[in-house]
Each structure stands twice: as C-alpha cells, then as structure tokens.
Design a protein around this motif. Structure first.
Motif, PDB file in Angstrom:
ATOM      1  N   LEU A  62       0.876  -1.167   0.011  1.00 58.86           N
ATOM      2  CA  LEU A  62      -0.138  -0.006  -0.155  1.00 58.86           C
ATOM      3  C   LEU A  62       0.904   1.288   0.028  1.00 58.86           C
ATOM      4  CD1 LEU A  62      -2.514   1.514   0.234  1.00 58.86           C
ATOM      5  CD2 LEU A  62      -2.546   1.233   2.696  1.00 58.86           C
ATOM      6  N   VAL A  63       0.684   2.140  -1.007  1.00 59.42           N
ATOM      7  CA  VAL A  63       1.569   3.114  -0.938  1.00 59.42           C
ATOM      8  C   VAL A  63       0.565   4.447  -0.980  1.00 59.42           C
ATOM      9  CG1 VAL A  63       3.314   4.486  -2.396  1.00 59.42           C
ATOM     10  CG2 VAL A  63       3.260   1.975  -2.437  1.00 59.42           C
ATOM     11  N   GLU A  64       0.400   5.094  -0.049  1.00 58.78           N
ATOM     12  CA  GLU A  64      -0.577   6.268   0.064  1.00 58.78           C
ATOM     13  C   GLU A  64      -0.015   7.303   1.030  1.00 58.78           C
ATOM     14  OE1 GLU A  64      -3.040   8.973   0.429  1.00 58.78           O
ATOM     15  OE2 GLU A  64      -4.160   7.177  -0.625  1.00 58.78           O
ATOM     16  N   ASP A  65       0.134   8.676   0.560  1.00 56.18           N
ATOM     17  CA  ASP A  65       0.812   9.687   1.347  1.00 56.18           C
ATOM     18  C   ASP A  65      -0.025  10.370   2.351  1.00 56.18           C
ATOM     19  OD1 ASP A  65      -0.484  10.936  -1.022  1.00 56.18           O
ATOM     20  OD2 ASP A  65       0.103  12.794   0.024  1.00 56.18           O
ATOM     21  N   ASP A  66      -1.416  10.013   2.290  1.00 59.32           N
ATOM     22  CA  ASP A  66      -2.362  10.622   3.190  1.00 59.32           C
ATOM     23  C   ASP A  66      -2.346   9.789   4.499  1.00 59.32           C
ATOM     24  OD1 ASP A  66      -5.045  10.955   4.768  1.00 59.32           O
ATOM     25  OD2 ASP A  66      -5.097  12.541   3.429  1.00 59.32           O
ATOM     26  N   ALA A  67      -1.755  10.469   5.672  1.00 58.95           N
ATOM     27  CA  ALA A  67      -1.564   9.664   6.776  1.00 58.95           C
ATOM     28  C   ALA A  67      -2.946   9.112   7.380  1.00 58.95           C
ATOM     29  CB  ALA A  67      -0.949  10.479   8.033  1.00 58.95           C
ATOM     30  N   ASP A  68      -3.916   9.843   7.344  1.00 60.01           N
ATOM     31  CA  ASP A  68      -5.157   9.485   7.897  1.00 60.01           C
ATOM     32  C   ASP A  68      -5.837   8.417   7.128  1.00 60.01           C
ATOM     33  OD1 ASP A  68      -5.215  11.038  10.218  1.00 60.01           O
ATOM     34  OD2 ASP A  68      -6.135  12.565   9.279  1.00 60.01           O
ATOM     35  N   PHE A  69      -5.668   8.719   5.983  1.00 57.07           N
ATOM     36  CA  PHE A  69      -6.335   7.554   4.678  1.00 57.07           C
ATOM     37  C   PHE A  69      -5.674   6.349   4.841  1.00 57.07           C
ATOM     38  CE2 PHE A  69      -7.535   6.015   0.483  1.00 57.07           C
ATOM     39  CZ  PHE A  69      -8.835   5.693   0.693  1.00 57.07           C
ATOM     40  N   GLY A  70      -4.495   6.534   4.780  1.00 53.90           N
ATOM     41  CA  GLY A  70      -3.636   5.313   4.614  1.00 53.90           C
ATOM     42  C   GLY A  70      -3.965   4.526   6.147  1.00 53.90           C
ATOM     43  N   MET A  71      -3.950   4.927   7.103  1.00 54.81           N
ATOM     44  CA  MET A  71      -4.016   4.128   8.271  1.00 54.81           C
ATOM     45  C   MET A  71      -5.393   3.345   8.216  1.00 54.81           C
ATOM     46  SD  MET A  71      -3.027   3.217  11.005  1.00 54.81           S
ATOM     47  CE  MET A  71      -1.466   4.121  11.313  1.00 54.81           C
ATOM     48  N   ILE A  72      -6.593   4.182   7.755  1.00 50.79           N
ATOM     49  CA  ILE A  72      -7.741   3.539   7.643  1.00 50.79           C
ATOM     50  C   ILE A  72      -7.879   2.415   6.723  1.00 50.79           C
ATOM     51  CG2 ILE A  72     -10.077   3.920   6.897  1.00 50.79           C
ATOM     52  CD1 ILE A  72      -9.881   6.800   8.020  1.00 50.79           C
ATOM     53  N   LEU A  73      -6.942   2.640   5.589  1.00 52.89           N
ATOM     54  CA  LEU A  73      -6.895   1.545   4.728  1.00 52.89           C
ATOM     55  C   LEU A  73      -6.308   0.233   5.229  1.00 52.89           C
ATOM     56  CD1 LEU A  73      -6.264   2.802   1.177  1.00 52.89           C
ATOM     57  CD2 LEU A  73      -8.379   1.578   1.973  1.00 52.89           C
TER      58      LEU A  73
END
Length: 229
Positions: free
Chosen positions: A7-18
């Motif tokens: 998983l590569v996602e720079d948004d901390a909140d969205f990345g953690m939820i995913l």
C-alpha cells in the motif's frame, strides 16, 4: 498464507484507515507514505501479491512508481487510487498496465471485492498454457506472446482478453459480453479500458497481417485469428 499487499498512500489518515480495514480482512499490509521508499525494496525479495497505489503523491506520483515496479516485476497486479476521478487518470493507468482503479474516497467493501477479483484472475491459469495465435505462440503461464521478430510480455488483463478472443475466434463478440465476463462490470470507464486493451493487442499482433480484431460499430468486435496451425 496471507495475501501480502503493498500500500502506497501519502495521506496519513486515509492510509491508516485503509491499512486497518485490510488487516481486518486478514490481508498482510505494508504501508509506505513515501513512494521513493518502495524503490529499494524492488531489488529485494519483494514478497507482495498486489499493489495499491495512490496517484497524486508528492515527489513521485503513482504512475511513475508503477512504471518502476512493472519494469522489475512485469506481471505484478496493480490497483490505482485517484481522488480526482478523471478519465485521463484512469486511461493513463490502464496503458501503464494497471489491473483496476478506484476513486477516493472509496467504499472499503468495494475495494476488498476488487482486490479479490484481481487476485482470482491472477491465480487463474488456463488449462492450456501454450496456444497458437497465427504466427505467434501465447505462453499464458509466462505471460509471453512469442514471435520470431521478438517476444512481448503481457499483463494479466491482456492475456485474459487475448484468450477470450481466441475462444471466440471467427465470431462477432458483443462489448457487453466481454465487459461482464472479464471485468464483471459495465460502465463508461471499463468500456474505455477495453478499447485501450484492444488497441494494444492489435499492436502486439502486427507481425501477422492475417490476424484481425475488427470493431463493429454499436455491437463489439469481429475476431478472425484464422485456422489454428
């Protein structure tokens, strides 16, 4: 063995939820906020089964990262996430070799369904792993289209579509049938993605002029791959 997701996602909140949601579904998730941190991993074992990449990221966007991944791991399944939900994003990703895309904010259940569908397609190897296509040989297991003028490495989606066309040789195939059978959905963007893949297959098959994938307006495609040799 659990499925391992990159998983590569720079948004901390969205990345953690995913990450948390995927782990609740028994996936094993490695999350990178900085896409550049993935690059050194490409030269290692790279234990992942599928990658989920955000498109809009600073320093390196998802498309650039995907190109680096697919250069090293040719048949690696990829799903793109885009916040913009724009046609150009989707078509660019498909041309690179993405297996699917999903607009943010995405429904977690839909994301899980798409991941499982991609993994199912990835695991499904046709019983007949080598097939003649005119002057070509398709090695479905190795994802290779073999010709004396050079070999072409296919994506899983390209391989599936080519086999589908082979099974319907000398037939008029409806677009809706292809989309429902291979994509399991039928909307504007999947329709455009089908056009992208058909165009790519025509280019790959250019060395045998007898092979035809003709567009039939308002219906779909007429396939003529000749008589198997």
């Amino acid at each position: 063995m659990n499925t391992k997701i990159l998983l590569v996602e720079d948004d901390a909140d969205f990345g953690m939820i995913l990450k948390q949601y995927l782990e609740l579904e028994d996936f094993e998730v490695t999350w990178f906020q900085n896409p550049e941190d993935v690059v050194p991993v490409l030269n290692s074992d790279f234990p992942y089964h599928i990658g989920i990449l955000d498109i809009m990221m600073p320093v390196m966007d998802g498309f650039s990262l995907a190109k680096l991944i697919l250069k090293q791991k040719t048949s690696f399944p990829l799903l793109f996430l885009t916040a913009k939900n724009q046609k150009i994003d989707r078509l660019t990703g498909l041309k690179i070799g993405a297996d699917d895309y999903l607009a943010k904010p995405c429904d977690p259940e839909e994301l899980i369904l798409r991941i499982r569908n991609i993994l199912k397609r990835t695991a499904a190897i046709t019983h007949e792993t080598q097939m003649k296509v005119g002057d070509y040989m398709l090695d479905a297991e190795k994802l290779l289209l073999i010709h004396p003028n050079g070999n072409t490495r296919l994506t899983i989606r390209e391989k599936d579509l080519l086999i589908y066309l082979l099974k319907h040789n000398k037939q008029l195939i409806k677009r809706d049938d292809i989309l429902n059978d291979l994509w399991e959905t039928n909307d504007y963007f999947t329709g455009r993605s089908l056009d992208v893949f058909i165009s790519k297959l025509r280019k790959y098959l250019i060395y045998d002029s007898a092979l035809k994938i003709a567009s039939v307006r308002g219906i779909g495609f007429e396939v003529d791959f000749g008589v198997p040799k």
